[in-house]
Design an enzyme around this catalytic site. Structure first.
Site, mmCIF file in Angstrom:
data_model
loop_
_atom_site.group_PDB
_atom_site.id
_atom_site.type_symbol
_atom_site.label_atom_id
_atom_site.label_comp_id
_atom_site.label_asym_id
_atom_site.label_seq_id
_atom_site.Cartn_x
_atom_site.Cartn_y
_atom_site.Cartn_z
ATOM 1 N N ARG A 158 1.035 -1.138 -0.155
ATOM 2 C CA ARG A 158 -0.014 -0.008 0.125
ATOM 3 C C ARG A 158 0.711 1.248 -0.008
ATOM 4 O O ARG A 158 1.253 1.789 -1.180
ATOM 5 C CB ARG A 158 -1.006 -0.033 1.049
ATOM 6 C CG ARG A 158 -2.112 1.042 1.099
ATOM 7 C CD ARG A 158 -1.981 2.483 1.176
ATOM 8 N NE ARG A 158 -1.524 2.375 2.680
ATOM 9 C CZ ARG A 158 -1.117 3.578 3.251
ATOM 10 N NH1 ARG A 158 -0.970 4.717 2.504
ATOM 11 N NH2 ARG A 158 -0.466 3.631 4.490
ATOM 12 N N ASP A 159 1.489 1.550 1.088
ATOM 13 C CA ASP A 159 2.187 2.951 1.117
ATOM 14 C C ASP A 159 3.637 2.699 0.152
ATOM 15 O O ASP A 159 3.849 3.594 -0.430
ATOM 16 C CB ASP A 159 2.624 3.318 2.651
ATOM 17 C CG ASP A 159 3.054 4.549 2.931
ATOM 18 O OD1 ASP A 159 3.654 5.235 2.118
ATOM 19 O OD2 ASP A 159 2.693 4.926 3.916
ATOM 20 N N CYS A 174 4.298 9.280 0.187
ATOM 21 C CA CYS A 174 2.811 9.524 -0.085
ATOM 22 C C CYS A 174 2.753 10.690 -1.413
ATOM 23 O O CYS A 174 3.709 11.661 -1.243
ATOM 24 C CB CYS A 174 2.069 10.344 0.907
ATOM 25 S SG CYS A 174 0.460 11.115 0.810
ATOM 26 N N ASN A 191 8.600 4.232 4.246
ATOM 27 C CA ASN A 191 8.259 3.996 5.720
ATOM 28 C C ASN A 191 9.554 3.500 6.319
ATOM 29 O O ASN A 191 10.451 2.950 5.502
ATOM 30 C CB ASN A 191 7.108 2.829 5.656
ATOM 31 C CG ASN A 191 5.963 3.489 5.207
ATOM 32 O OD1 ASN A 191 5.799 3.748 3.955
ATOM 33 N ND2 ASN A 191 5.029 3.791 6.345
HETATM 34 P P1 HMG Z 1 -13.154 13.800 -3.879
HETATM 35 O O1 HMG Z 1 -12.417 14.644 -5.108
HETATM 36 O O2 HMG Z 1 -13.450 14.604 -2.652
HETATM 37 O O3 HMG Z 1 -14.157 12.985 -4.305
HETATM 38 O O4 HMG Z 1 -11.790 12.924 -3.607
HETATM 39 P P2 HMG Z 1 -15.424 13.081 -5.057
HETATM 40 O O5 HMG Z 1 -16.429 12.392 -4.281
HETATM 41 O O6 HMG Z 1 -15.727 14.575 -5.506
HETATM 42 O O7 HMG Z 1 -14.978 12.274 -6.479
HETATM 43 C C1 HMG Z 1 -13.917 12.547 -7.438
HETATM 44 C C2 HMG Z 1 -13.548 11.466 -8.276
HETATM 45 O O8 HMG Z 1 -13.089 10.261 -7.406
HETATM 46 C C3 HMG Z 1 -14.818 10.874 -8.941
HETATM 47 O O9 HMG Z 1 -14.337 10.231 -10.178
HETATM 48 C C4 HMG Z 1 -15.072 9.642 -8.100
HETATM 49 O O10 HMG Z 1 -15.998 8.683 -8.827
HETATM 50 C C5 HMG Z 1 -13.975 9.252 -7.558
HETATM 51 P P3 HMG Z 1 -14.350 11.129 -11.549
HETATM 52 O O11 HMG Z 1 -15.920 11.487 -11.792
HETATM 53 O O12 HMG Z 1 -13.596 12.275 -11.438
HETATM 54 O O13 HMG Z 1 -13.920 10.014 -12.486
HETATM 55 N N1 HMG Z 1 -14.036 8.632 -6.216
HETATM 56 C C6 HMG Z 1 -13.503 7.413 -5.620
HETATM 57 N N2 HMG Z 1 -13.011 6.428 -6.894
HETATM 58 C C7 HMG Z 1 -12.589 5.215 -6.061
HETATM 59 N N3 HMG Z 1 -12.855 5.078 -4.659
HETATM 60 C C8 HMG Z 1 -13.180 6.048 -3.984
HETATM 61 C C9 HMG Z 1 -13.611 7.054 -4.534
HETATM 62 N N4 HMG Z 1 -14.387 8.405 -4.192
HETATM 63 C C10 HMG Z 1 -14.344 8.971 -5.030
HETATM 64 N N5 HMG Z 1 -13.267 5.550 -2.868
HETATM 65 C C11 HMG Z 1 -10.716 11.051 -2.372
HETATM 66 C C12 HMG Z 1 -11.709 12.200 -2.425
HETATM 67 C C13 HMG Z 1 -10.361 10.903 -0.961
HETATM 68 C C14 HMG Z 1 -11.502 9.841 -3.208
HETATM 69 C C15 HMG Z 1 -9.663 11.358 -3.505
HETATM 70 O O14 HMG Z 1 -8.969 12.522 -3.050
HETATM 71 C C16 HMG Z 1 -8.605 10.235 -3.237
HETATM 72 O O15 HMG Z 1 -8.664 9.325 -3.869
HETATM 73 N N6 HMG Z 1 -7.640 10.542 -2.486
HETATM 74 C C17 HMG Z 1 -6.490 9.508 -2.207
HETATM 75 C C18 HMG Z 1 -5.281 10.137 -1.767
HETATM 76 C C19 HMG Z 1 -4.404 8.923 -1.470
HETATM 77 O O16 HMG Z 1 -4.819 7.994 -1.282
HETATM 78 N N7 HMG Z 1 -3.395 9.264 -0.595
HETATM 79 C C20 HMG Z 1 -2.177 8.371 -0.154
HETATM 80 C C21 HMG Z 1 -2.927 7.628 1.200
HETATM 81 S S1 HMG Z 1 -2.721 8.510 2.381
HETATM 82 C C22 HMG Z 1 -1.208 8.212 3.165
HETATM 83 O O17 HMG Z 1 -0.512 7.759 2.579
HETATM 84 C C23 HMG Z 1 -0.701 8.720 4.595
HETATM 85 C C24 HMG Z 1 -0.606 7.398 5.579
HETATM 86 O O18 HMG Z 1 0.467 6.467 5.001
HETATM 87 C C25 HMG Z 1 -0.203 7.654 6.958
HETATM 88 C C26 HMG Z 1 1.047 8.613 7.011
HETATM 89 O O19 HMG Z 1 2.004 8.414 6.323
HETATM 90 O O20 HMG Z 1 0.965 9.774 7.522
HETATM 91 C C27 HMG Z 1 -1.752 6.482 5.666
HETATM 92 MG MG MG Z 2 2.432 6.741 5.041
#
Ligand code: HMG
Ligand code: MG
Length: 303
Positions: A15-16, A240, A249
């Site tokens: 994942r990460d 990220c 990580n």
């Molecule tokens: P949004 O713009 O608020 O969502 O995005 P929306 O409802 O307006 O939809 C926008 C588009 O996303 C649409 O598609 C939806 O269908 C689609 P389009 O019409 O443009 O083709 N959509 C989805 N597709 C699949 N699965 C879903 C989903 N929801 C909406 N669940 C959203 C909000 C959160 C979805 C978007 O910003 C996103 O996917 N972000 C992901 C970011 C991410 O994965 N970041 C990395 C993980 S976090 C991290 O790494 C930190 C961590 O490791 C801890 C640390 O290190 O601190 C955990």
């Molecule tokens: Mg992370």
């Protein structure tokens, strides 16, 4: 103080480890990697994300990755990251054991990462929590616990306040994410001091990135303070897409060496982890970052 001598190490490479890569890793390669890592004794995986695949292309196949592990799930926890209700639906359909909800402690990172302010993300989390089936465990990540890439240092009081609300809402564990890998043990200690005013160590996990080489030191501090749940990534892969400059990580191999030195149990064979990470990275042409990986495999041909 948590006096348990057993630590849950959750493996985050699929994942990460992969979410920031430009090249898409085939589903079969991810499934093969997790299978190899299960054979090392690892029993908990931050395996996939159910996020927008246009934003994070490498996470488009979460359902297929979980399906590919159907015959090896006995005693293995498979978790999926869930940013909203749509993600919850996909995670439940895929059959994950655990979901990871997410917010950061800072608005600017959160807006770039999940298009929501912290308060908006908390509302999303609340609406997901109302619908999580009882058999699914819930962790919630609070990211940017010491630094935000856009806003600078984070106030530990903000991290504690979010942790308190999440625990009150019924989240099983809050995972503190040091997303940037800038924080030192002194920074982490300031956060833990505030967080432990509102939650006991057994409800807290840690997730350290290792950009400035502080991951093992921060892990050591957290273990000394009684935390027994850790995320790490084999080969030190990770990052990220919305945290520019952040490295992977803390490496699982490095963490396992630390745990052995502290006399803490984990049930994992570090050399098998090192070999799996090295072979995967060679095949996918990714550089790994783990001193223990190099040391454990010194002189061996792998991959
Ligand atoms: P949004 O713009 O608020 O969502 O995005 P929306 O409802 O307006 O939809 C926008 C588009 O996303 C649409 O598609 C939806 O269908 C689609 P389009 O019409 O443009 O083709 N959509 C989805 N597709 C699949 N699965 C879903 C989903 N929801 C909406 N669940 C959203 C909000 C959160 C979805 C978007 O910003 C996103 O996917 N972000 C992901 C970011 C991410 O994965 N970041 C990395 C993980 S976090 C991290 O790494 C930190 C961590 O490791 C801890 C640390 O290190 O601190 C955990
Ligand atoms: Mg992370």
């Amino acid at each position: 103080m948590n006096s348990s001598d057993t630590v849950l190490v959750t493996e985050s490479i699929s994942r990460d480890g992969l979410q920031s890569l430009g090249a898409v890793v085939p589903t079969e390669a991810k499934v093969h990697l997790i299978r190899q890592l299960i054979s090392s004794g690892l029993g908990s995986f931050d395996a996939v994300s159910f996020v927008n695949p246009k934003v994070v292309p490498n996470m488009a196949d979460g359902t297929e990755v979980i399906a590919g592990l159907a015959d090896v799930r006995d005693g293995v926890e498979l978790a999926g990251l869930v940013p909203n209700l749509r993600g919850l639906e996909a995670a439940v359909d895929a059959g994950v054991d655990t979901i990871g909800l997410l917010t950061a402690a800072s608005d600017t990172f959160n807006l770039r990462n999940i298009n929501a302010t912290v308060e908006e993300a908390m509302e999303r989390i609340r609406s997901v929590l109302e619908r999580v089936p009882g058999e699914i465990d819930v962790r919630a990540y609070v990211s940017t616990i010491t630094h935000c890439p856009y806003e600078g240092p984070t106030d530990p009081a903000r991290v504690a306040e979010l942790t308190e609300r999440l625990i009150e809402w019924g989240v099983d564990w809050v995972y503190l994410g040091e997303t940037l890998g800038r924080g030192t043990p002194d920074d982490v200690e300031r956060v833990l001091n505030r967080v432990f005013e509102v939650a006991p160590p057994d409800r807290i996990g840690v997730h350290f990135h290792d950009t400035f080489g502080q991951g093992v030191a921060n892990t050591h501090l957290s273990l000394q303070r009684g935390i027994r749940r850790l995320d790490s990534s084999a080969g030190g892969l990770g990052g990220c897409p919305f945290a520019p400059g952040a490295a992977g990580n803390v490496a699982t191999e490095d963490v396992l060496w630390l745990l052995d030195g502290m006399g803490l149990k984990h049930g994992v064979d570090a050399t098998t982890v090192a070999r799996a990470a090295r072979a995967f990275a060679a095949e996918q042409r990714i550089a790994i970052r783990s001193k223990a990986n190099e040391a454990l495999l010194a002189g061996q041909e792998v991959g």
